[in-house]
Design a protein around this motif. Structure first.
Motif, PDB file in Angstrom:
ATOM      1  N   ALA A  72       0.831  -1.203   0.000  1.00 29.14           N
ATOM      2  CA  ALA A  72       0.000   0.000   0.000  1.00 29.14           C
ATOM      3  C   ALA A  72       0.867   1.255   0.000  1.00 29.14           C
ATOM      4  CB  ALA A  72      -0.927  -0.012   1.217  1.00 29.14           C
ATOM      5  N   GLY A  73       1.943   1.238   0.790  1.00 32.38           N
ATOM      6  CA  GLY A  73       2.849   2.384   0.804  1.00 32.38           C
ATOM      7  C   GLY A  73       3.542   2.577  -0.534  1.00 32.38           C
ATOM      8  N   ARG A  74       3.907   1.468  -1.176  1.00 36.77           N
ATOM      9  CA  ARG A  74       4.561   1.566  -2.494  1.00 36.77           C
ATOM     10  C   ARG A  74       3.608   2.147  -3.529  1.00 36.77           C
ATOM     11  NH1 ARG A  74       5.214  -1.868  -7.018  1.00 36.77           N
ATOM     12  NH2 ARG A  74       7.173  -1.439  -8.122  1.00 36.77           N
ATOM     13  N   GLU A  75       2.369   1.696  -3.511  1.00 27.51           N
ATOM     14  CA  GLU A  75       1.390   2.246  -4.447  1.00 27.51           C
ATOM     15  C   GLU A  75       1.176   3.732  -4.199  1.00 27.51           C
ATOM     16  OE1 GLU A  75      -0.104   1.069  -7.133  1.00 27.51           O
ATOM     17  OE2 GLU A  75       1.109  -0.731  -6.931  1.00 27.51           O
ATOM     18  N   GLY A  76       1.209   4.129  -2.930  1.00 22.17           N
ATOM     19  CA  GLY A  76       1.062   5.540  -2.615  1.00 22.17           C
ATOM     20  C   GLY A  76       2.207   6.371  -3.149  1.00 22.17           C
ATOM     21  N   ARG A  77       3.424   5.838  -3.036  1.00 23.90           N
ATOM     22  CA  ARG A  77       4.588   6.555  -3.553  1.00 23.90           C
ATOM     23  C   ARG A  77       4.534   6.647  -5.083  1.00 23.90           C
ATOM     24  NH1 ARG A  77       6.939   3.441   0.569  1.00 23.90           N
ATOM     25  NH2 ARG A  77       7.594   1.829  -0.922  1.00 23.90           N
ATOM     26  N   LEU A  78       4.125   5.552  -5.730  1.00 24.55           N
ATOM     27  CA  LEU A  78       4.016   5.571  -7.185  1.00 24.55           C
ATOM     28  C   LEU A  78       2.923   6.534  -7.644  1.00 24.55           C
ATOM     29  CD1 LEU A  78       4.391   1.767  -8.013  1.00 24.55           C
ATOM     30  CD2 LEU A  78       6.078   3.569  -8.371  1.00 24.55           C
ATOM     31  N   TYR A  79       1.827   6.563  -6.911  1.00 29.45           N
ATOM     32  CA  TYR A  79       0.737   7.480  -7.262  1.00 29.45           C
ATOM     33  C   TYR A  79       1.213   8.928  -7.185  1.00 29.45           C
ATOM     34  CZ  TYR A  79      -3.840   9.755  -7.114  1.00 29.45           C
ATOM     35  OH  TYR A  79      -4.923  10.564  -7.371  1.00 29.45           O
ATOM     36  N   ALA A  80       1.967   9.246  -6.131  1.00 33.54           N
ATOM     37  CA  ALA A  80       2.466  10.613  -5.983  1.00 33.54           C
ATOM     38  C   ALA A  80       3.469  10.952  -7.080  1.00 33.54           C
ATOM     39  CB  ALA A  80       3.102  10.788  -4.606  1.00 33.54           C
ATOM     40  N   ARG A  81       4.284   9.977  -7.461  1.00 32.77           N
ATOM     41  CA  ARG A  81       5.281  10.230  -8.497  1.00 32.77           C
ATOM     42  C   ARG A  81       4.630  10.380  -9.879  1.00 32.77           C
ATOM     43  NH1 ARG A  81      10.091   6.072  -8.660  1.00 32.77           N
ATOM     44  NH2 ARG A  81       8.559   4.779  -9.755  1.00 32.77           N
ATOM     45  N   ARG A  82       3.590   9.572 -10.151  1.00 26.73           N
ATOM     46  CA  ARG A  82       2.888   9.666 -11.427  1.00 26.73           C
ATOM     47  C   ARG A  82       1.979  10.880 -11.497  1.00 26.73           C
ATOM     48  NH1 ARG A  82       1.815   3.966 -10.568  1.00 26.73           N
ATOM     49  NH2 ARG A  82      -0.171   4.654  -9.729  1.00 26.73           N
ATOM     50  N   GLY A  83       1.480  11.273 -10.331  1.00 30.74           N
ATOM     51  CA  GLY A  83       0.499  12.351 -10.321  1.00 30.74           C
ATOM     52  C   GLY A  83      -0.897  11.870 -10.657  1.00 30.74           C
ATOM     53  N   GLY A  84      -1.143  10.581 -10.513  1.00 30.89           N
ATOM     54  CA  GLY A  84      -2.464  10.030 -10.816  1.00 30.89           C
ATOM     55  C   GLY A  84      -2.454   8.522 -10.736  1.00 30.89           C
ATOM     56  N   HIS A  85      -3.548   7.904 -11.196  1.00 30.94           N
ATOM     57  CA  HIS A  85      -3.671   6.451 -11.134  1.00 30.94           C
ATOM     58  C   HIS A  85      -2.768   5.788 -12.181  1.00 30.94           C
ATOM     59  CE1 HIS A  85      -6.979   6.549  -8.271  1.00 30.94           C
ATOM     60  NE2 HIS A  85      -7.519   7.533  -8.984  1.00 30.94           N
ATOM     61  N   ARG A  86      -2.489   4.494 -11.969  1.00 26.17           N
ATOM     62  CA  ARG A  86      -1.641   3.757 -12.898  1.00 26.17           C
ATOM     63  C   ARG A  86      -2.332   3.612 -14.248  1.00 26.17           C
ATOM     64  NH1 ARG A  86       0.626  -0.775 -12.019  1.00 26.17           N
ATOM     65  NH2 ARG A  86       0.815  -0.703  -9.767  1.00 26.17           N
ATOM     66  N   ARG A  87      -1.538   3.567 -15.297  1.00 23.20           N
ATOM     67  CA  ARG A  87      -2.054   3.449 -16.654  1.00 23.20           C
ATOM     68  C   ARG A  87      -1.897   2.046 -17.217  1.00 23.20           C
ATOM     69  NH1 ARG A  87       0.619   9.078 -19.021  1.00 23.20           N
ATOM     70  NH2 ARG A  87      -0.392  10.495 -17.517  1.00 23.20           N
ATOM     71  N   ARG A  88      -1.149   1.220 -16.510  1.00 23.55           N
ATOM     72  CA  ARG A  88      -0.979  -0.164 -16.930  1.00 23.55           C
ATOM     73  C   ARG A  88      -1.473  -1.094 -15.838  1.00 23.55           C
ATOM     74  NH1 ARG A  88       5.176  -0.605 -18.940  1.00 23.55           N
ATOM     75  NH2 ARG A  88       5.508   0.530 -16.992  1.00 23.55           N
ATOM     76  N   ALA A  89      -1.663  -2.329 -16.180  1.00 25.30           N
ATOM     77  CA  ALA A  89      -2.166  -3.301 -15.212  1.00 25.30           C
ATOM     78  C   ALA A  89      -1.141  -3.531 -14.113  1.00 25.30           C
ATOM     79  CB  ALA A  89      -2.483  -4.620 -15.919  1.00 25.30           C
ATOM     80  N   ALA A  90      -1.627  -3.938 -12.960  1.00 28.82           N
ATOM     81  CA  ALA A  90      -0.726  -4.223 -11.839  1.00 28.82           C
ATOM     82  C   ALA A  90       0.223  -5.349 -12.217  1.00 28.82           C
ATOM     83  CB  ALA A  90      -1.537  -4.600 -10.607  1.00 28.82           C
ATOM     84  N   GLY A  91       1.503  -5.179 -11.918  1.00 29.37           N
ATOM     85  CA  GLY A  91       2.516  -6.175 -12.246  1.00 29.37           C
ATOM     86  C   GLY A  91       3.273  -5.887 -13.515  1.00 29.37           C
ATOM     87  N   ALA A  92       2.782  -4.950 -14.304  1.00 24.30           N
ATOM     88  CA  ALA A  92       3.471  -4.601 -15.540  1.00 24.30           C
ATOM     89  C   ALA A  92       4.670  -3.706 -15.230  1.00 24.30           C
ATOM     90  CB  ALA A  92       2.514  -3.888 -16.493  1.00 24.30           C
TER      91      ALA A  92
END
Length: 305
Positions: free
Chosen positions: A36-56
């Motif tokens: 959950a913390g990793r997804e939060g860091r990635l979300y902040a770095r992207r500035g939004g939701h992921r554009r590819r499927a989880a695991g890609a």
């Protein structure tokens, strides 16, 4: 050297300080939080939701199990980051980043009890002691740290009058079985044991829970004086020339109080079994987090792993 070999070797209890079953349960407990913390860091770095499927995308150099193992090996034996990086075939910065992510998760776990609850604050400990009728054992321990550089403010604050070294003090609370109920109150070594406990609000907690009793050593005479019905300290040393009968009675009382208080010394000894708490050579700012992480792991022994 393959990463599978390193994972198999460093997950051994000799390196982690805990059993393989404990490691498995710990992984299941913390992996969800880390993801959950990793997804939060990635979300902040992207500035939004992921554009590819989880695991890609690019695979992680170290999966969570490896990150947990290297953190435990570093805490238990003080294995250098560079040595762990060589064993797992990654860059040193990867190991440093992994430990920096997992250590806070361990520190926030709290202290386990057989009932399944976890204590996080000194107030939780007093509430638990009042509900279960536990007599608390209170003591402080000091961990050597590096001396601050010349000219830095508060340089003398870490010099312990007892150890004659630069230290950080931690207050430990244990029960009659030597189980760690709480470890906190991290203060520079120059601060008195009683002052460190008072800063944590122990006076207010003693007033709020009049049924809770605490056993302490001679360093807490002031606390015993202010709360004579709840805090028990060793009897004051006799003056020279006291009658033999009085000396015998004093020695017997002192030994009895010490034998009742000894479980907290055993709890402190368990903490010092971890190499990072014998002499800390890292940045002083992360030592409190390291202490909390180790203390939480030590408290887990009260649960059947």
């Amino acid at each position: 050297m393959s990463i599978r070999w390193a994972r198999r070797v460093f997950s051994h209890p000799a390196f982690t300080g805990i059993s393989r079953r404990h490691l498995h349960l710990l992984r299941g407990e913390l992996r969800v939080v880390w993801l959950a913390g990793r997804e939060g860091r990635l979300y902040a770095r992207r500035g939004g939701h992921r554009r590819r499927a989880a695991g890609a995308g690019r695979r992680l150099a170290l999966r969570f199990t490896d990150r947990l193992v290297v953190t435990l090996a570093h805490l238990r034996l003080g294995v250098p980051h560079e040595a762990l990086a060589v064993a797992f075939g990654v860059d040193r910065s990867t190991v440093t980043r992994a430990i920096g992510q997992v250590r806070p998760l361990l520190a926030r776990r709290g202290f386990a009890r057989p009932s399944g609850i976890r204590l996080h604050t000194l107030a939780d400990v007093f509430a638990y002691a009042a509900a279960e009728g536990v007599t608390l054992r209170l003591d402080a321990t000091e961990i050597r740290v590096r001396r601050p550089r010349v000219g830095r403010p508060g340089r003398k604050a870490f010099v312990s009058g007892k150890a004659k070294q630069n230290t950080i003090k931690a207050t430990v609370v244990a029960d009659e079985y030597g189980a760690t109920l709480w470890c906190g109150g991290h203060r520079p070594g120059r601060m008195h044991d009683t002052t460190a406990a008072r800063v944590e609000g122990i006076d207010a907690l003693l007033d709020a829970y009049p049924q809770v009793t605490v056993l302490v050593d001679a360093g807490y005479q002031g606390l015993a004086r202010d709360h004579p019905d709840q805090v028990t300290a060793p009897p004051l040393k006799l003056r020279p020339g006291a009658p033999t009968a009085r000396q015998t009675a004093w020695e017997a009382e002192r030994k009895h109080q010490s034998s009742q208080r000894i479980p907290v010394e055993h709890a402190i000894a368990e903490l010092k079994w971890w190499r990072q708490l014998q002499r800390f050579t890292g940045r002083r700012e992360i030592l409190p987090e390291t202490i909390d992480a180790v203390a939480g792991l030590v408290s887990d022994r009260m649960i059947t792993w």
